[in-house]
Design an enzyme around this catalytic site. Structure first.
Site, PDB file in Angstrom:
ATOM      1  N   HIS A 205     -20.031  -0.200  42.458  1.00 47.58           N
ATOM      2  CA  HIS A 205     -21.025  -0.532  43.279  1.00 47.58           C
ATOM      3  C   HIS A 205     -22.042  -1.678  42.632  1.00 47.58           C
ATOM      4  CE1 HIS A 205     -23.412   1.943  40.029  1.00 47.58           C
ATOM      5  NE2 HIS A 205     -24.290   1.408  40.646  1.00 47.58           N
TER       6      HIS A 205
HETATM    7  C1  UD1 Z   1     -29.082   0.427  42.917  1.00 48.57           C
HETATM    8  C2  UD1 Z   1     -29.816   0.139  41.587  1.00 48.57           C
HETATM    9  C3  UD1 Z   1     -28.457   0.007  40.676  1.00 48.57           C
HETATM   10  C4  UD1 Z   1     -28.027   1.500  40.480  1.00 48.57           C
HETATM   11  C5  UD1 Z   1     -27.716   2.162  42.000  1.00 48.57           C
HETATM   12  C6  UD1 Z   1     -27.494   3.589  41.669  1.00 48.57           C
HETATM   13  C7  UD1 Z   1     -31.020  -1.715  42.048  1.00 48.57           C
HETATM   14  C8  UD1 Z   1     -31.564  -3.124  41.829  1.00 48.57           C
HETATM   15  N1  UD1 Z   1     -29.932  -1.253  41.791  1.00 48.57           N
HETATM   16  O1  UD1 Z   1     -28.048  -0.142  43.447  1.00 48.57           O
HETATM   17  O2  UD1 Z   1     -29.264  -0.176  39.283  1.00 48.57           O
HETATM   18  O3  UD1 Z   1     -27.007   1.354  39.785  1.00 48.57           O
HETATM   19  O4  UD1 Z   1     -28.758   1.945  42.827  1.00 48.57           O
HETATM   20  O5  UD1 Z   1     -26.617   3.904  42.870  1.00 48.57           O
HETATM   21  O6  UD1 Z   1     -32.205  -1.125  42.132  1.00 48.57           O
HETATM   22  N2  UD1 Z   1     -27.174   1.466  51.290  1.00 48.57           N
HETATM   23  C9  UD1 Z   1     -26.854   2.236  52.068  1.00 48.57           C
HETATM   24  N3  UD1 Z   1     -27.291   3.383  52.098  1.00 48.57           N
HETATM   25  C10 UD1 Z   1     -28.183   4.015  51.256  1.00 48.57           C
HETATM   26  C11 UD1 Z   1     -28.442   2.917  50.126  1.00 48.57           C
HETATM   27  C12 UD1 Z   1     -27.926   1.777  50.245  1.00 48.57           C
HETATM   28  O7  UD1 Z   1     -25.888   1.780  52.924  1.00 48.57           O
HETATM   29  O8  UD1 Z   1     -28.605   4.966  51.210  1.00 48.57           O
HETATM   30  C13 UD1 Z   1     -26.534  -0.117  50.901  1.00 48.57           C
HETATM   31  C14 UD1 Z   1     -27.380  -1.035  51.827  1.00 48.57           C
HETATM   32  O9  UD1 Z   1     -26.616  -1.899  52.494  1.00 48.57           O
HETATM   33  C15 UD1 Z   1     -27.958  -1.764  50.740  1.00 48.57           C
HETATM   34  C16 UD1 Z   1     -27.108  -1.745  49.387  1.00 48.57           C
HETATM   35  O10 UD1 Z   1     -26.562  -0.464  49.818  1.00 48.57           O
HETATM   36  O11 UD1 Z   1     -28.381  -3.113  50.931  1.00 48.57           O
HETATM   37  C17 UD1 Z   1     -27.576  -1.624  48.067  1.00 48.57           C
HETATM   38  O12 UD1 Z   1     -28.609  -0.736  48.014  1.00 48.57           O
HETATM   39  P1  UD1 Z   1     -29.681  -1.108  46.894  1.00 48.57           P
HETATM   40  O13 UD1 Z   1     -30.413   0.317  46.656  1.00 48.57           O
HETATM   41  O14 UD1 Z   1     -30.392  -2.280  47.041  1.00 48.57           O
HETATM   42  O15 UD1 Z   1     -28.828  -1.375  45.330  1.00 48.57           O
HETATM   43  P2  UD1 Z   1     -27.430  -0.194  45.051  1.00 48.57           P
HETATM   44  O16 UD1 Z   1     -26.331  -0.991  44.775  1.00 48.57           O
HETATM   45  O17 UD1 Z   1     -27.288   1.202  45.532  1.00 48.57           O
HETATM   46  N1  UDP Z   2     -22.499  10.275  41.220  1.00 54.00           N
HETATM   47  C1  UDP Z   2     -22.529  11.432  42.196  1.00 54.00           C
HETATM   48  N2  UDP Z   2     -21.499  10.995  43.312  1.00 54.00           N
HETATM   49  C2  UDP Z   2     -20.771  10.030  43.623  1.00 54.00           C
HETATM   50  C3  UDP Z   2     -20.990   8.917  42.539  1.00 54.00           C
HETATM   51  C4  UDP Z   2     -22.044   9.089  41.313  1.00 54.00           C
HETATM   52  O1  UDP Z   2     -22.934  12.459  42.085  1.00 54.00           O
HETATM   53  O2  UDP Z   2     -20.157   9.853  44.592  1.00 54.00           O
HETATM   54  C5  UDP Z   2     -23.177  10.616  40.087  1.00 54.00           C
HETATM   55  C6  UDP Z   2     -22.637  10.461  38.958  1.00 54.00           C
HETATM   56  O3  UDP Z   2     -22.082  11.491  38.312  1.00 54.00           O
HETATM   57  C7  UDP Z   2     -24.008   9.986  38.079  1.00 54.00           C
HETATM   58  C8  UDP Z   2     -24.822   9.303  38.986  1.00 54.00           C
HETATM   59  O4  UDP Z   2     -24.528   9.539  40.264  1.00 54.00           O
HETATM   60  O5  UDP Z   2     -24.614  11.356  37.493  1.00 54.00           O
HETATM   61  C9  UDP Z   2     -24.466   7.825  38.890  1.00 54.00           C
HETATM   62  O6  UDP Z   2     -24.880   7.017  39.673  1.00 54.00           O
HETATM   63  P1  UDP Z   2     -24.558   5.552  40.158  1.00 54.00           P
HETATM   64  O7  UDP Z   2     -23.185   5.177  39.279  1.00 54.00           O
HETATM   65  O8  UDP Z   2     -24.885   5.596  41.521  1.00 54.00           O
HETATM   66  O9  UDP Z   2     -25.490   4.659  39.195  1.00 54.00           O
HETATM   67  P2  UDP Z   2     -25.850   4.090  37.695  1.00 54.00           P
HETATM   68  O10 UDP Z   2     -25.770   5.102  36.781  1.00 54.00           O
HETATM   69  O11 UDP Z   2     -24.811   2.835  37.603  1.00 54.00           O
HETATM   70  O12 UDP Z   2     -27.267   3.394  37.821  1.00 54.00           O
END
Ligand code: UD1
Ligand code: UDP
Length: 363
Positions: A205
């Site tokens: 992601h």
């Molecule tokens: C964010 C964090 C990342 C973290 C991750 C955990 C930042 C810059 N990034 O990344 O560090 O590892 O969360 O999972 O804060 N979207 C949906 N539904 C949702 C949320 C997001 O469809 O509920 C889609 C949208 O198109 C959005 C994209 O995902 O634009 C990215 O979401 P965003 O929260 O900006 O960043 P993540 O990639 O989730």
């Molecule tokens: N996780 C979850 N379901 C999923 C993918 C991840 O519960 O389908 C949990 C995972 O076990 C971990 C956390 O989400 O505890 C990690 O989140 P993510 O990978 O989104 O973000 P990051 O750690 O890279 O910021």
């Protein structure tokens, strides 16, 4: 003591579970503010429903957007909420846009800020998370570092002494709390018709992968090659799903990989524990693979969790070709690293609460 915790993204909800237990045990009041960064049921509410986290006192409902729009929306909302609740501490987790908005809002209101997971560095400023970490660590009042490496990183930036506490990793606390429940109650292996040790678990992601079509294609072509040998289970983040759709490769990937919706934490633990190898660009998932003694391949050019590379539990995946990705994953099967406890003993949350109480008394 009143603590206002800012959450917004999936891993922050999970980290709130052991923190809430420790705060409650110490008789502290917690106000939970959800920025709304994540809002899909499977990225947000599922964790509250499944893990018994108290419902947020406030949800700012900021949603998705460019960094400026999203962070600014959170900042406006958090400033209001912090003034409304007058907390003794604002508690921030990790390195997301919700974290950086929290530190800017609170410090300008002269409210004490504690940063959990402080001191991590990838030394790659192209990552939005790296910028967030540097800013948050620079202006938080107290820094709770999960590892010795994180403490060294802060020392190199001239940050040490009373601001820094080495407490261990609260994700280890969370994993210990839920590991047995996952074994007892998760039905995910049966649902997916996979067996312990009989599949690869993959998650992708991070912006550096999703926003670079060449890199993303190399990773997914590599995973497709792996799937010719052993099934690949992929709980797909919506961000990655929409890019794969745009690149017109989602259908192929869904045919060849076991693509599923994001899962709850209990099913995720069960998948991690049962995988032959975990292949991921997630920070949290890298560590969880280690907690469950499963080898990990990191789908990035570097990692903040360098101790896992040193111990042999994790390796960085070259992105030069799909063959390299597939070979790295397949050759990790069966590899076990050295034993060790780089993330503490699962008591990080208690240490954090003790420090917050001590610091509050002394201010
Ligand atoms: C964010 C964090 C990342 C973290 C991750 C955990 C930042 C810059 N990034 O990344 O560090 O590892 O969360 O999972 O804060 N979207 C949906 N539904 C949702 C949320 C997001 O469809 O509920 C889609 C949208 O198109 C959005 C994209 O995902 O634009 C990215 O979401 P965003 O929260 O900006 O960043 P993540 O990639 O989730
Ligand atoms: N996780 C979850 N379901 C999923 C993918 C991840 O519960 O389908 C949990 C995972 O076990 C971990 C956390 O989400 O505890 C990690 O989140 P993510 O990978 O989104 O973000 P990051 O750690 O890279 O910021």
């Amino acid at each position: 003591m009143k603590v206002l915790t800012v959450v917004g993204a999936r891993p922050q909800f999970i980290k709130t579970v052991p923190m809430t237990a420790a705060l409650e045990a110490a008789g502290c009041r917690q106000v939970i503010v959800h920025t709304g960064q994540h809002y899909d049921y499977r990225l947000s509410q599922i964790f509250f429903d499944e893990l018994g986290i108290p419902e947020p006192d406030v949800n700012l409902g900021v949603g998705s957007g460019k960094h400026g729009v999203q962070t600014a929306g959170m900042l406006v909302g958090l400033e209001e909420v912090i003034q409304q609740y007058h907390p003794d501490w604002v508690l921030l987790h990790g390195d997301t846009n919700s974290t950086v908005a929290g530190v800017l809002a609170a410090t300008k209101l002269h409210v004490l800020v504690a940063h959990i997971e402080a001191g991590l560095r990838s030394f790659n400023r192209k990552m939005p998370e790296e910028i967030n970490r540097i800013v948050v660590d620079a202006i938080s009042d107290v820094l709770f570092a999960p590892t010795e490496e994180a403490v060294h990183n802060l020392e190199h930036e001239g940050v040490n002494g009373e601001r820094v506490y080495l407490v261990g990793d609260i994700m280890y606390d969370a994993a210990l709390m839920h590991s047995r429940r996952a074994e007892q109650s998760s039905g995910i292996l049966k649902r997916l018709k996979v067996e312990k040790g009989g599949f690869i678990l993959a998650t992708v992601h991070r912006a550096e992968n999703t926003d670079d079509p060449r890199r993303l294609s190399v990773i997914f072509d590599g995973l497709r090659q792996v799937a010719e040998t052993i099934p690949v289970v992929l709980p797909l983040h919506p961000r990655t799903r929409s890019v794969l759709e745009r690149l017109d490769i989602l259908d192929t990937i869904e045919r060849e990989l076991a693509v599923i919706e994001p899962v709850g934490y209990i099913d995720m633990i069960m998948l991690e524990k049962s995988a032959a190898v975990v292949a991921t660009d997630s920070g949290g998932v890298q560590k969880e693979a280690f907690f469950h003694k499963v080898p990990c391949v990191t789908l990035r050019d570097e990692t903040e969790w360098v101790e896992l590379l040193d111990m042999g539990w994790n390796r960085i995946c070259p992105h030069s070709s799909a063959d390299d990705v597939a070979d790295t994953i397949i050759s990790a099967i069966g590899i076990q690293g050295r034993p060790g406890k780089p993330y503490g003993e699962g008591r990080a949350c208690d240490k954090i609460v003790t420090a917050l109480l001590e610091r509050k008394i002394s201010t």
